[in-house]
Design an enzyme around this catalytic site. Structure first.
Site, mmCIF file in Angstrom:
data_model
loop_
_atom_site.group_PDB
_atom_site.id
_atom_site.type_symbol
_atom_site.label_atom_id
_atom_site.label_comp_id
_atom_site.label_asym_id
_atom_site.label_seq_id
_atom_site.Cartn_x
_atom_site.Cartn_y
_atom_site.Cartn_z
ATOM 1 N N GLU A 157 -6.072 -1.361 -8.515
ATOM 2 C CA GLU A 157 -5.734 -0.177 -9.301
ATOM 3 C C GLU A 157 -4.848 -0.580 -10.482
ATOM 4 O O GLU A 157 -3.890 -1.306 -10.306
ATOM 5 C CB GLU A 157 -5.003 0.845 -8.402
ATOM 6 C CG GLU A 157 -4.719 2.140 -9.089
ATOM 7 C CD GLU A 157 -5.950 2.680 -9.813
ATOM 8 O OE1 GLU A 157 -6.968 2.927 -9.152
ATOM 9 O OE2 GLU A 157 -5.895 2.836 -11.048
ATOM 10 N N LYS A 217 -6.027 -8.762 -10.943
ATOM 11 C CA LYS A 217 -4.940 -7.770 -10.848
ATOM 12 C C LYS A 217 -3.580 -8.442 -11.060
ATOM 13 O O LYS A 217 -2.746 -7.963 -11.836
ATOM 14 C CB LYS A 217 -5.006 -7.079 -9.478
ATOM 15 C CG LYS A 217 -3.844 -6.164 -9.180
ATOM 16 C CD LYS A 217 -3.772 -4.980 -10.118
ATOM 17 C CE LYS A 217 -2.413 -4.327 -10.052
ATOM 18 N NZ LYS A 217 -2.235 -3.230 -10.978
ATOM 19 N N CYS A 273 5.862 -3.073 -9.286
ATOM 20 C CA CYS A 273 4.748 -4.028 -9.367
ATOM 21 C C CYS A 273 5.030 -5.332 -10.080
ATOM 22 O O CYS A 273 4.727 -6.400 -9.548
ATOM 23 C CB CYS A 273 3.565 -3.344 -10.036
ATOM 24 S SG CYS A 273 2.922 -2.006 -9.049
HETATM 25 N N1 LIG Z 1 2.790 2.072 -7.616
HETATM 26 C C1 LIG Z 1 1.914 1.731 -8.542
HETATM 27 O O1 LIG Z 1 1.971 2.192 -9.670
HETATM 28 C C2 LIG Z 1 0.782 0.775 -8.220
HETATM 29 C C3 LIG Z 1 -0.239 0.609 -9.153
HETATM 30 C C4 LIG Z 1 -1.290 -0.254 -8.846
HETATM 31 C C5 LIG Z 1 -1.310 -0.918 -7.638
HETATM 32 N N2 LIG Z 1 -0.307 -0.742 -6.736
HETATM 33 C C6 LIG Z 1 -0.424 -1.401 -5.429
HETATM 34 O O2 LIG Z 1 -0.913 -0.440 -4.490
HETATM 35 C C7 LIG Z 1 -0.355 -0.680 -3.182
HETATM 36 C C8 LIG Z 1 0.349 0.566 -2.675
HETATM 37 O O3 LIG Z 1 1.411 0.856 -3.566
HETATM 38 P P1 LIG Z 1 2.178 2.252 -3.520
HETATM 39 O O4 LIG Z 1 3.095 2.250 -4.686
HETATM 40 O O5 LIG Z 1 1.196 3.354 -3.364
HETATM 41 O O6 LIG Z 1 3.002 2.080 -2.150
HETATM 42 P P2 LIG Z 1 3.774 3.206 -1.335
HETATM 43 O O7 LIG Z 1 4.839 2.511 -0.579
HETATM 44 O O8 LIG Z 1 4.122 4.354 -2.223
HETATM 45 O O9 LIG Z 1 2.675 3.754 -0.301
HETATM 46 C C9 LIG Z 1 2.159 3.028 0.760
HETATM 47 C C10 LIG Z 1 1.929 3.993 1.918
HETATM 48 O O10 LIG Z 1 1.221 3.322 2.955
HETATM 49 C C11 LIG Z 1 1.622 3.889 4.199
HETATM 50 N N3 LIG Z 1 1.196 3.032 5.310
HETATM 51 C C12 LIG Z 1 1.723 1.847 5.725
HETATM 52 N N4 LIG Z 1 1.033 1.381 6.775
HETATM 53 C C13 LIG Z 1 0.033 2.256 7.032
HETATM 54 C C14 LIG Z 1 -1.017 2.311 7.966
HETATM 55 N N5 LIG Z 1 -1.186 1.348 8.861
HETATM 56 N N6 LIG Z 1 -1.846 3.368 7.939
HETATM 57 C C15 LIG Z 1 -1.687 4.349 7.041
HETATM 58 N N7 LIG Z 1 -0.707 4.358 6.111
HETATM 59 C C16 LIG Z 1 0.142 3.318 6.107
HETATM 60 C C17 LIG Z 1 3.116 4.042 4.036
HETATM 61 O O11 LIG Z 1 3.645 4.960 4.969
HETATM 62 C C18 LIG Z 1 3.206 4.534 2.580
HETATM 63 O O12 LIG Z 1 3.228 5.945 2.490
HETATM 64 C C19 LIG Z 1 0.553 -1.898 -3.342
HETATM 65 O O13 LIG Z 1 -0.172 -3.053 -3.013
HETATM 66 C C20 LIG Z 1 0.875 -1.898 -4.831
HETATM 67 O O14 LIG Z 1 1.171 -3.186 -5.311
HETATM 68 C C21 LIG Z 1 0.728 0.106 -7.002
HETATM 69 O O1 LIG Z 2 6.773 -2.338 -24.039
HETATM 70 C C1 LIG Z 2 7.229 -2.103 -22.908
HETATM 71 C C2 LIG Z 2 6.444 -1.552 -21.862
HETATM 72 C C3 LIG Z 2 7.015 -1.338 -20.626
HETATM 73 N N1 LIG Z 2 8.327 -1.649 -20.411
HETATM 74 C C4 LIG Z 2 8.909 -1.457 -19.070
HETATM 75 O O2 LIG Z 2 8.088 -2.126 -18.131
HETATM 76 C C5 LIG Z 2 8.131 -1.474 -16.874
HETATM 77 C C6 LIG Z 2 6.744 -1.193 -16.355
HETATM 78 O O3 LIG Z 2 6.118 -0.220 -17.152
HETATM 79 P P1 LIG Z 2 4.571 0.173 -16.991
HETATM 80 O O4 LIG Z 2 3.765 -1.054 -16.973
HETATM 81 O O5 LIG Z 2 4.269 1.165 -18.025
HETATM 82 O O6 LIG Z 2 4.579 0.934 -15.583
HETATM 83 P P2 LIG Z 2 4.067 0.527 -14.111
HETATM 84 O O7 LIG Z 2 3.838 1.795 -13.397
HETATM 85 O O8 LIG Z 2 4.972 -0.492 -13.522
HETATM 86 O O9 LIG Z 2 2.612 -0.121 -14.353
HETATM 87 C C7 LIG Z 2 2.354 -1.520 -14.280
HETATM 88 O O10 LIG Z 2 2.183 -1.906 -12.931
HETATM 89 C C8 LIG Z 2 1.118 -1.195 -12.242
HETATM 90 C C9 LIG Z 2 1.176 -1.636 -10.793
HETATM 91 O O11 LIG Z 2 0.520 -2.815 -10.559
HETATM 92 C C10 LIG Z 2 -0.200 -1.513 -12.934
HETATM 93 O O12 LIG Z 2 -1.251 -0.846 -12.251
HETATM 94 C C11 LIG Z 2 -0.123 -1.071 -14.389
HETATM 95 O O13 LIG Z 2 -1.338 -1.411 -15.052
HETATM 96 C C12 LIG Z 2 1.056 -1.783 -15.060
HETATM 97 O O14 LIG Z 2 1.207 -1.312 -16.399
HETATM 98 C C13 LIG Z 2 8.967 -0.214 -17.093
HETATM 99 O O15 LIG Z 2 10.297 -0.454 -16.655
HETATM 100 C C14 LIG Z 2 8.925 -0.012 -18.588
HETATM 101 O O16 LIG Z 2 10.038 0.675 -19.085
HETATM 102 C C15 LIG Z 2 9.117 -2.184 -21.437
HETATM 103 O O17 LIG Z 2 10.298 -2.471 -21.235
HETATM 104 N N2 LIG Z 2 8.540 -2.383 -22.651
#
Ligand SMILES: NC(=O)c1ccc[n+]([C@@H]2O[C@H](COP(=O)([O-])OP(=O)(O)OC[C@H]3O[C@@H](n4cnc5c(N)ncnc54)[C@H](O)[C@@H]3O)[C@@H](O)[C@H]2O)c1
Ligand SMILES: O=c1ccn([C@@H]2O[C@H](COP(=O)(O)OP(=O)(O)O[C@H]3O[C@H](CO)[C@@H](O)[C@H](O)[C@H]3O)[C@@H](O)[C@H]2O)c(=O)[nH]1
Length: 460
Positions: A157, A217, A273
């Protein structure tokens, strides 16, 4: 078709809500072991704040979108199972501090194997080290009944918090990795691609082998974070030379080979992340015998840590080398605007540094709860006798935070901070009144005219 997702967090919740919203004939069930989280997803107060998320959830919930703690039924009924549980940095044993902790992933694989009575597609939605699918397949096949086959796909994602709905609705690309070399693998890739095709143009759906998808990723996040560390390193040079980092970023970003995005100098990147995924990449490079490559990427984190501590030191040295007993207003605590997420937020590290120096912190954030701020600062709200913590004051109002402060630090780029009445803020502060703009979002000339002493990242 029925889809289930294990993990109703920042990714599982919004991603599945979007699939349900766009594909009204697919039933989507999101299962989590955290009952409070599931209750919140079923209420009017969603556990995740994201612009536009409420509308998407409301449109689909109860129609073809369900949130439950009953993962057994959800697994049993599903044709496609997404795994979207956390993959935090390991804190123990081999690889502690760098490698990804895959225990939640493995538990999901064991649950899926135990409760499946027919073949299914299992999708890695979590961010994982390259070659995790190998382990996942081994656990699945070793624990399942004969005749049942699991196709494992990688579908990382790329949404960013604060713009999750926009990113999900209009992704630059959707990436699907699978066993391209087998017919069953290609069919599984096609099945998942068809789901996204409900709203994503086919040319934006990229298919690769499993390892390319898993690795892409980590590499995408490493490249994005590298740009921030690069411009932050230059911000320090700008401060020494009279160059202005925003002007430099604009000038270089106009080169179409560089591009303008992710060049905003700041107090340091945060979020759940970037740091975790780069550490994971560093660990993988070391594991595969590439120490020079590991050192190259680790520098992105080292530079980010330096930027955060440089900012706290700047506050202390500017305030005549002592902040002991001085009130410092922190505007913003979330790791970026439009989210209530504070994971790895720079504000937490700067706040702890200032508390070490015995400052009094007055924190205002429009979305982060007071409980969360206390937790992140490792402070308690009251002492044993119930007296409020004298060192941390959480304020609903930015003017209240700034009242009686010696310095004000902008930690998050919330739009509302740009339009505050800084004249009023100035009047309520000790003089000289200092502003440390950790996001370079304020009008520094106007602030100086009011009388503020302004420090901006990168010498603006
Ligand atoms: N947060 C982001 O913006 C983002 C973006 C892209 C990818 N990711 C990736 O996605 C993954 C999830 O991230 P998140 O931010 O959603 O985490 P999160 O901690 O918000 O959510 C994870 C959830 O999984 C649940 N869980 C754990 N074990 C479980 C099980 N056995 N069955 C069902 N549920 C269970 C937890 O209770 C929790 O609610 C990570 O690998 C992260 O790196 C996060
Ligand atoms: O020019 C910039 C852009 C971002 N940031 C900082 O960088 C951090 C991350 O920002 P951003 O990347 O926008 O948010 P995330 O939700 O952490 O998203 C990143 O991490 C996710 C989890 O993996 C990915 O899915 C996304 O593509 C990737 O952008 C934050 O503290 C921002 O303030 C800066 O300081 N300068």
């Amino acid at each position: 078709m029925k889809i289930c997702c294990l993990g109703a967090g920042y990714v599982g919740g919004p991603t599945m809500a979007m699939i349900a919203y766009k594909c009204s004939d697919i039933t989507v069930t999101v299962a989590d072991i955290n009952e409070a989280r599931i209750n919140a997803w079923n209420s009017d107060e969603l556990p995740v704040f994201e612009p536009g998320l409420d509308d998407v959830v409301k449109a689909a919930r109860g129609r073809n979108l369900f949130f439950t703690t009953d993962k057994v039924t959800a697994i049993k009924e599903a044709d496609i199972i997404f795994v979207s549980v956390g993959t935090p940095t390991k804190t123990y044993g081999a690889g502690a501090g760098k490698a990804a902790d895959l225990k939640y992933i493995e538990l999901c694989a064991r649950d899926i194997a135990e409760h499946s009575d027919r073949s299914k597609i299992v999708v890695e939605k979590s961010t994982l080290p390259v070659r995790t699918a190998q382990g996942l397949k081994t656990v699945l096949s070793a624990n399942t009944r004969e005749g049942i086959d699991f196709q494992v796909l990688s579908n990382p994602e790329f949404l960013a918090e604060g713009t999750a709905i926009e990113d999900l609705e209009n992704p630059d690309r959707v990436l699907i990795g699978g066993e391209e070399e087998t017919e069953a693998g290609r069919a599984a890739i096609e099945t998942l691609a068809k789901v996204y095709e409900y709203w994503v143009p086919r040319e934006n759906i990229i298919t690769t082998n499993l390892w390319s998808s898993e690795l892409s990723k980590l590499v995408a996040n490493a490249f994005l974070a590298q740009r921030i560390s690069s411009i932050n390193s230059i911000s320090a040079l700008c401060e020494r030379t009279g160059a202005n980092v925003d002007q430099v970023a604009y000038a270089i970003g106009r080169d179409s080979r560089i591009g303008p995005k992710f060049l905003k100098a700041s107090v340091g990147f945060g979020g759940s992340c970037f740091q975790k995924d780069i550490l994971n990449l560093v660990y993988l490079c070391e594991y595969f015998g590439l120490p020079d490559v590991a050192a190259y990427w680790e520098q992105v984190i080292i530079m980010n840590d330096w930027q955060k501590s440089r900012f706290s030191q700047k506050i202390v040295t500017t305030l005549f080398n002592t902040v002991n007993g001085k009130r410092i207003a922190m505007l913003g605590f979330a790791f970026k605007k439009d989210t209530n997420d504070t994971r790895e937020t720079a504000a937490m590290y700067v706040g702890r540094d200032l508390l070490d120096e015995q400052a009094v912190l007055a924190v205002h954030d429009p979305k982060v709860s007071r409980e969360q701020i206390f937790k992140d600062l490792k402070e308690s709200e009251t002492d044993a006798e119930g007296n409020p913590n004298p060192l941390v004051d959480i304020c609903d109002d930015p003017y209240e935070a700034a009242k009686g402060a010696h310095g004000l630090a902008v930690m998050t780029e919330w739009d509302s901070f740009k339009d505050l009445d800084y004249k009023k803020i100035y009047e309520g502060m000790y003089k000289p009144a200092f502003i440390f703009d950790g996001r370079n979002i304020l009008d520094h000339e106007a602030l100086r005219e009011i009388g503020f002493e302004v420090f901006a990242i990168g010498g603006k």
